[in-house]
Design an enzyme around this catalytic site. Structure first.
Site, PDB file in Angstrom:
ATOM      1  N   GLU A  74       0.837  -1.207   0.000  1.00 43.13           N
ATOM      2  CA  GLU A  74       0.000   0.000   0.000  1.00 43.13           C
ATOM      3  C   GLU A  74       0.870   1.256   0.000  1.00 43.13           C
ATOM      4  OE1 GLU A  74      -2.484  -3.155   2.200  1.00 43.13           O
ATOM      5  OE2 GLU A  74      -0.354  -2.667   1.955  1.00 43.13           O
ATOM      6  N   LYS A 100       1.693  -9.045  -5.783  1.00 44.24           N
ATOM      7  CA  LYS A 100       2.739  -9.731  -5.031  1.00 44.24           C
ATOM      8  C   LYS A 100       2.476 -11.231  -5.137  1.00 44.24           C
ATOM      9  CE  LYS A 100       4.901  -9.449  -0.477  1.00 44.24           C
ATOM     10  NZ  LYS A 100       4.837  -8.785   0.849  1.00 44.24           N
TER      11      LYS A 100
END
Length: 123
Positions: A74, A100
């Protein structure tokens, strides 16, 4: 009018993550960018000065992802969004997705991702 420039799944090897092993070993991440801008003048003039150069956009994202370390994807996405809006005045807004695929989760999955959307303030 909504025009978009998209750069999808830029692959980078970086060292982001909360776990100590992620900082030591690193892993592959994919970055996707969607920039909203008025591209009509670029379309009518065929002039690079009236658009956002996607090569420079890509270089900026790679630089941030590989030269800084974040615990959270984030925070990586936020840094990219902020710097893109600072570097490219033509950009009205940006969406940043960070994938990811090797996240340390004990499950079988394709990828995990975070997507943020930011708008230029005052526009």
């Amino acid at each position: 009018m909504t025009d978009l420039i998209k750069v999808q799944r830029i692959a980078v090897y970086a060292f982001h993550g909360v776990m100590e092993e992620e900082a030591k070993l690193g892993q592959k991440f994919f970055i996707s960018l969607t920039v909203e801008a008025d591209l009509s003048k670029a379309g009518t003039t065929d002039n690079l000065d009236y658009t956002i150069n996607y090569a420079k956009l890509t270089e900026l994202a790679i630089h941030i992802a590989t030269q800084q370390r974040f615990q959270l994807v984030e925070a990586l996405a936020e840094a990219i969004a902020t710097q893109v809006l600072d570097a490219f005045p033509l950009a009205h807004s940006i969406g940043v997705e960070i994938e990811k695929p090797s996240a340390p989760i004990q499950a079988t999955f394709d990828t995990v991702s975070v997507t943020i959307f930011r708008k230029r303030t005052g526009s």
